[in-house]
Every structure is written in C-alpha cells, then in structure tokens.
Design an enzyme around this catalytic site. Structure first.
Site, short mmCIF file in Angstrom:
data_model
loop_
_atom_site.label_atom_id
_atom_site.label_comp_id
_atom_site.label_asym_id
_atom_site.label_seq_id
_atom_site.Cartn_x
_atom_site.Cartn_y
_atom_site.Cartn_z
N ASN A 9 -7.50 -7.98 -8.99
CA ASN A 9 -8.87 -7.49 -8.90
C ASN A 9 -8.87 -6.04 -9.37
O ASN A 9 -8.42 -5.16 -8.66
CB ASN A 9 -9.33 -7.61 -7.43
CG ASN A 9 -10.71 -7.01 -7.22
OD1 ASN A 9 -11.41 -6.68 -8.18
ND2 ASN A 9 -11.10 -6.87 -5.97
N TRP A 10 -9.39 -5.85 -10.57
CA TRP A 10 -9.33 -4.50 -11.18
C TRP A 10 -10.35 -3.55 -10.57
O TRP A 10 -10.32 -2.36 -10.84
CB TRP A 10 -9.56 -4.59 -12.69
CG TRP A 10 -8.46 -5.25 -13.46
CD1 TRP A 10 -7.32 -5.84 -12.97
CD2 TRP A 10 -8.38 -5.38 -14.89
NE1 TRP A 10 -6.56 -6.33 -13.99
CE2 TRP A 10 -7.18 -6.06 -15.19
CE3 TRP A 10 -9.22 -5.00 -15.94
CZ2 TRP A 10 -6.80 -6.35 -16.49
CZ3 TRP A 10 -8.84 -5.29 -17.25
CH2 TRP A 10 -7.64 -5.96 -17.51
N LYS A 11 -11.30 -4.06 -9.82
CA LYS A 11 -12.36 -3.23 -9.23
C LYS A 11 -13.03 -2.42 -10.35
O LYS A 11 -13.12 -2.90 -11.48
CB LYS A 11 -11.79 -2.39 -8.09
CG LYS A 11 -11.04 -3.27 -7.08
CD LYS A 11 -10.63 -2.58 -5.83
CE LYS A 11 -9.88 -3.56 -4.94
NZ LYS A 11 -9.52 -3.01 -3.63
N HIS A 94 -15.77 -9.92 -1.19
CA HIS A 94 -14.78 -8.85 -1.04
C HIS A 94 -15.25 -7.84 0.01
O HIS A 94 -16.44 -7.55 0.10
CB HIS A 94 -14.54 -8.16 -2.39
CG HIS A 94 -13.32 -7.29 -2.35
ND1 HIS A 94 -13.35 -6.02 -1.82
CD2 HIS A 94 -12.04 -7.53 -2.71
CE1 HIS A 94 -12.12 -5.51 -1.88
NE2 HIS A 94 -11.31 -6.42 -2.41
N GLU A 96 -15.19 -4.75 0.09
CA GLU A 96 -15.95 -3.61 -0.45
C GLU A 96 -17.40 -4.00 -0.69
O GLU A 96 -18.30 -3.18 -0.53
CB GLU A 96 -15.28 -3.09 -1.74
CG GLU A 96 -13.99 -2.34 -1.42
CD GLU A 96 -12.90 -2.45 -2.47
OE1 GLU A 96 -13.19 -2.78 -3.63
OE2 GLU A 96 -11.73 -2.21 -2.09
N GLU A 166 -7.90 -10.93 3.34
CA GLU A 166 -7.61 -9.51 3.05
C GLU A 166 -8.00 -8.67 4.27
O GLU A 166 -9.18 -8.34 4.44
CB GLU A 166 -8.43 -9.04 1.84
CG GLU A 166 -8.12 -9.76 0.56
CD GLU A 166 -8.50 -8.92 -0.67
OE1 GLU A 166 -7.62 -8.70 -1.49
OE2 GLU A 166 -9.65 -8.49 -0.79
N GLY A 172 -5.86 -0.93 -0.03
CA GLY A 172 -5.77 0.40 -0.62
C GLY A 172 -5.18 1.45 0.30
O GLY A 172 -5.25 2.64 0.02
N SER A 212 -2.57 -4.13 -0.25
CA SER A 212 -1.37 -3.33 -0.53
C SER A 212 -0.14 -4.18 -0.87
O SER A 212 0.97 -3.85 -0.46
CB SER A 212 -1.07 -2.38 0.64
OG SER A 212 -2.12 -1.45 0.79
N GLY A 233 -4.95 -5.48 -5.78
CA GLY A 233 -5.83 -4.43 -6.26
C GLY A 233 -5.06 -3.44 -7.11
O GLY A 233 -4.74 -3.70 -8.28
N GLY A 234 -4.70 -2.29 -6.52
CA GLY A 234 -4.06 -1.18 -7.25
C GLY A 234 -2.92 -1.60 -8.17
O GLY A 234 -2.88 -1.18 -9.33
P1 13P Z 1 -4.93 -3.17 -2.89
O1 13P Z 1 -3.89 -4.11 -3.43
O2 13P Z 1 -5.16 -1.97 -3.74
O3 13P Z 1 -4.69 -2.84 -1.44
O4 13P Z 1 -6.33 -3.96 -2.93
C1 13P Z 1 -6.41 -5.25 -2.42
C2 13P Z 1 -7.74 -5.80 -2.79
O5 13P Z 1 -8.76 -5.34 -2.33
C3 13P Z 1 -7.77 -6.91 -3.75
O6 13P Z 1 -9.03 -7.49 -3.80
#
Ligand code: 13P
Length: 249
Positions: A9-11, A94, A96, A166, A172, A212, A233-234
């Site tokens: 997920n590149w956000k 998600h 967020e 999640e 994050g 993470s 994510g990251g």
């Molecule tokens: P991180 O891997 O950066 O913690 O993010 C997880 C995430 O929100 C994937 O959707």
C-alpha cells in the site's frame, strides 16, 4: 492450500517518475514468487502501473473508492472508473480512511457491496487501536468490524474477499504485533468466519497481517499458520525491502 499474498500500500507516495522507477525495479527482481504480489499506487498512477505491469505477474490495486456509483461527489473516484483503467482489486477500510476521513462501518459496508457488485476483489482492512488492545477489547472490536461490514454477504462472495488485519498501534510506528499475537487474532478471525460461513470459506480465506512488516520480521510473522501474507506500507516503497518481504513467504 490458501493463496499467499503480499500487497504494498503505497499510500500518498510516488509520483509518475517514482512509480515508473519502482515498478521497473520490482519487475526486474520478481522471480517466480510463491505469493501473489500486489501494488496499490495512488489513483493518478493506476493506469500507468497497469500499463507498466501488463507483461508481469505483479497485480495492481486501488487504495480506496467511493461508495456511490456516480454523481456530484467532487474529488471522488468510483468503482467503475477504477475498473475502467484495468484495476479490479480495491483496498477498503484502511485505518487511515476510518480515522482521518471518518469512514464509518456503514459507509464501508456500502463500499464492499458496490465493489463486489462490480466484480472487484476487496482487501478489507480492520484492526483495533492501542486503547482497545490495552484494555483487552481487541477480540471484540475486530469481531464487530468484521460482522458489520461482511457478515451479511452471501457465502459465495467470499472468494472475492481478502482480509487484512492491521492493528492501528502497529501502523507506521515500527512496533509490530508479535508473531504470537498475530497468530492468536488471525486464528480468532478465521474461527469467526468459520462459525458464520463454514469450513470451505474459512479454510480458503487469505488473512494478511499489516503493521510495520519489514524484511527482518516478515519471515517469523508469515510462518504463523493463520497468517497468509502481509499488507505492507513503508517497506513497499523500496524495491529491495519489498522483494525481501515477498520472498519471506
Ligand atoms: P506500515 O507497514 O508502514 O506500518 O503500514 C502498514 C499499512 O498501513 C499498510 O496498509
């Protein structure tokens, strides 16, 4: 055997140039992997990603969609628009979106129904906050999130659902659920689905862990019997890290 999946997920990261560079690198590095590999760029990069990956096994997902079919919703993007650029996987729910854009269980239920109606595959995200975990309410919270959004679905639609647990406190933050914590809640999730929809749905459902996940912890998390991969994510923004996670399956 359940399908193993690693999705990135590149956000709100990666413009056209960065998308092109990252996808070229992933294509070059992607040997025969044991997992389905999915990337979710921003809306503006979806068509570009589909085009770049057309001769590759890497799949493309959208990060969100609107709950309405069309209409006066300035700035929004519909399911059919996403399908129109060749994308038929969408992330819904998600944390967020839930916390920063106030997406409620009701809206998420509508989004899931519409995506399935459009014959899209849904990566449905859910998970508890730190306060829930600290007060021991995490099983309850997760059950409620799943039941409200997904339990009215016909069992036949579950082949189009991928779950992504999640925990909000691990997104994050650098803090992950321990492999034991991940297994415990994934097993709980699978047993809820089993009770409601039966063995064939629950045993073939892919349940991903997100929060993470990094190259140094992916193997241990993915080796848990009820963890079928990850939503990253990251670390999905770096080709070496993402491929190392894909190869940890
Ligand atoms: P991180 O891997 O950066 O913690 O993010 C997880 C995430 O929100 C994937 O959707």
């Amino acid at each position: 055997m359940r399908t193993k999946i690693v999705a990135g997920n590149w956000k709100m990261n990666n413009d056209s140039l960065a998308t092109s560079a990252l996808l070229q690198e992933l294509k070059r590095m992607n040997q025969i992997s044991k997992a389905r590999m999915i990337v979710a760029p921003a809306y503006t990069q979806l068509a570009q990603a589909v085009n770049l990956l057309k001769d590759s096994s890497i799949e493309v997902a959208a990060q969100n969609m609107n709950a309405e079919v069309s209409g006066a919703f300035t700035g929004e993007v519909s399911a059919s628009m996403i399908k129109g650029v060749g994308v038929s996987i969408v992330i819904i729910g998600h944390s967020e979106r839930r916390s920063l854009y106030s997406e409620t269980d009701k809206v998420l239920t509508e989004k899931v129904a519409l995506a399935l109606h459009e014959n899209m595959e849904v990566i449905f995200c859910f998970g508890e906050e730190l306060s829930h975990r600290k007060s021991g309410q995490h099983f309850e919270v997760v059950s409620h999130q799943l039941k409200t959004a997904l339990f009215d679905l016909d069992a036949s639609l579950w082949k189009k659902i991928i779950l992504a647990y999640e925990p909000v406190w691990a997104i994050g933050t650098g803090e992950t659920a321990s492999p034991k914590q991940a297994q415990e809640i994934h097993a709980h999730i699978r047993s809820l689905i089993h009770q409601k929809f039966g063995e064939s749905v629950s045993s073939s459902l892919s349940i991903l862990y997100g929060g993470s996940v990094k190259p140094n912890n992916a193997k241990e998390i993915f080796s848990q019997p009820d963890v079928d991969g990850g939503l990253i994510g990251g670390a999905s923004l770096n080709a070496n890290e993402f491929m190392a996670i894909v190869n940890a399956i």
